[in-house]
Scaffold this active site. Structure first.
Site, PDB file in Angstrom:
ATOM      1  N   GLN A 110       0.805  -1.219   0.000  1.00  0.00           N
ATOM      2  CA  GLN A 110       0.000   0.000   0.000  1.00  0.00           C
ATOM      3  C   GLN A 110       0.841   1.274   0.000  1.00  0.00           C
ATOM      4  OE1 GLN A 110      -2.708  -1.932   3.171  1.00  0.00           O
ATOM      5  NE2 GLN A 110      -4.012  -0.415   2.208  1.00  0.00           N
ATOM      6  N   ASN A 136      -1.655 -10.993   8.057  1.00  0.00           N
ATOM      7  CA  ASN A 136      -2.614  -9.923   8.311  1.00  0.00           C
ATOM      8  C   ASN A 136      -4.003 -10.327   7.844  1.00  0.00           C
ATOM      9  OD1 ASN A 136      -3.285  -6.962   8.856  1.00  0.00           O
ATOM     10  ND2 ASN A 136      -4.055  -7.277   6.783  1.00  0.00           N
ATOM     11  N   GLU A 137      -4.978 -10.214   8.725  1.00  0.00           N
ATOM     12  CA  GLU A 137      -6.394 -10.453   8.396  1.00  0.00           C
ATOM     13  C   GLU A 137      -6.595 -11.735   7.590  1.00  0.00           C
ATOM     14  OE1 GLU A 137      -8.105  -6.886   6.729  1.00  0.00           O
ATOM     15  OE2 GLU A 137      -7.957  -5.815   8.634  1.00  0.00           O
ATOM     16  N   HIS A 189       0.928  -9.409   4.273  1.00  0.00           N
ATOM     17  CA  HIS A 189      -0.223  -8.512   4.345  1.00  0.00           C
ATOM     18  C   HIS A 189      -0.930  -8.517   2.981  1.00  0.00           C
ATOM     19  CE1 HIS A 189      -2.041  -4.755   6.358  1.00  0.00           C
ATOM     20  NE2 HIS A 189      -2.699  -4.900   5.211  1.00  0.00           N
TER      21      HIS A 189
END
Ligand code: IFM
Length: 410
Positions: free
Chosen positions: A19, A154-155, A111
């Site tokens: 990101q 992540n998640e 991620h």
């Protein structure tokens, strides 16, 4: 009552490599960018690959004591079995820079993005996925010896939902695309294909079981090779049952969140990631109702979501220490970010007064960044000019830094 936090509390902001870094060209996400109508490319992103020291300095100068960032598997292992020492050295420089600035690094190993070859070989559903991920994690541990906090995946629950969504789209032959994090509404998508739900589908529990296996392999490697506390970070929807829908909530919540939280029971910590809250009715999770206060990702303005999420996490894990690894809001008016965060922190302090073991609060996000196919939703404490990469701190950076320095809100 004003919210007061203990002196050793971690105060920071979070980011993810894809990101903010730019040009993550060997990743699966990069390979798909721009392919679908309405999907923007990450491109240079915030050029944080080169400007990470400036990013960290702004955070440290504002008064924070921690920074969560990720290391990118697609850079470290661009070809299956070939690891880049230069990229490992790059991430080691990031860890050193954080430490020099007095920022406790919280490092995420994966991620959302994976190397392109991993996706092409079957992704998380491939039979050897946990071992392949484990081999990367073992290499990564060579730079993590003195890092105190490591998050494996992540998640995972969002990853599983994204994989289920991809399966659904393939079977419906839908050519258009659903962002993983921006809710679809009538306003932003008038020509939506009927095959595309506005709420991500309940994930296939089989994908979840694979991710849990991968997490366990990674967790064991981190424990064997470093002295870090290790856990993973789970997206929490702060789901609440409509009257008479408790059984639906229990079923939906298990497959979306609780199986991942149950897997945290043996971990050193669990990351709570919370933004908004949603109702669960007779048909499952309800879309966020349209409202003028809705955020730039079309979710409801719900600062109380964080305390709901933290309490639920503590109840399901049975007391695994909690680190809030993401909480924030996509808005253009920074005053709303301060109001939201202030209320979220009041709620967090209350959970701690009630005995929940919370070790820190890391805001999402440090920078306005690439929101998985969109640049419009701005979550950052710092704005970034995408032509010049000039960073402009927002008032919320100074405000939250003051909270970090004093351990007090209000
Ligand atoms: O940007 C994402 C992040 O990558 C994962 N958690 C939610 C954030 C906001 O949507």
């Amino acid at each position: 009552m004003s919210a007061v936090f203990p002196p050793q509390f971690l105060w920071g902001a979070s980011t993810a490599p894809h990101q903010i870094e730019g040009n993550n060209v060997n990743s699966d996400f990069w390979a798909n960018e721009g392919r679908h109508p309405g999907m923007e490319r990450s491109g240079d992103a915030c050029d944080s690959y080169h400007r990470f020291a400036e990013d960290m300095q702004l955070l440290a100068e504002a008064g924070f004591n921690s920074y969560r960032f990720g290391i990118e598997w697609a850079r470290i292992e661009p070809v299956r079995g070939t690891f880049s020492n230069a990229e490992l050295a790059h991430y080691r420089r990031m860890i050193d820079t954080a430490k020099e600035l007095g920022l406790e690094p919280v490092v995420t190993l994966q991620h959302f993005t994976t190397p392109r070859w991993f996706a092409e070989d079957g992704g998380w559903l491939a039979a050897d996925a946990p071992e392949v991920f484990g081999a990367y994690v073992e290499r990564a541990c060579s730079i993590l010896g003195d890092v105190n906090w490591v998050a494996t995946i992540n998640e995972p629950n969002m990853l599983a939902m994204m994989a289920s969504m991809a399966q659904l789209m393939a079977s419906a032959q839908a050519s258009d695309w659903q962002s993983p994090t921006v809710e679809r509404t009538a306003e932003n998508d008038e020509e939506a294909a009927p095959s595309r739900p506005s709420v991500l589908p309940d994930p296939d529990p089989e994908i979840g079981r694979r991710l849990i296996a991968a997490h366990e392999v990674a967790r064991d490697a981190v424990r064997r090779l470093t002295s870090a506390k290790v856990g993973w970070t789970v997206a929490n929807g702060a789901l609440v049952a409509r009257p008479g829908c408790d059984d639906v909530l229990e079923r939906v919540q298990h497959v979306r969140e609780d199986m991942y939280l149950e897997a945290s029971r043996g971990d050193d910590f669990v990351g709570v990631q919370s933004y908004s809250s949603q109702w669960v009715g007779p048909d499952g999770v309800e879309p966020h109702p349209p409202h003028p206060d809705n955020t730039l990702v079309n979710t409801a303005y719900r600062p109380d979501a964080l305390s709901i999420a933290v309490r639920h996490t503590a109840a399901v894990t049975g007391g695994t220490p909690i680190l809030v690894t993401e909480n924030g809001i996509a808005v253009s008016d920074d005053r709303r970010r301060i109001a939201y965060t202030s209320e979220a922190l009041e709620g967090l302090a209350e959970t701690m007064r009630d005995g929940v073991d919370v070790r820190g609060y890391l805001h999402w996000s440090l920078l306005d960044n690439f929101e998985w196919g969109h640049w419009e939703p701005t979550f950052g404490l710092i704005a970034v000019d995408r032509e010049t990469f000039v960073r402009t701190p927002k008032p919320s950076l100074e405000w939250l830094g003051q909270v970090a320095r004093t351990g007090q809100v209000g």
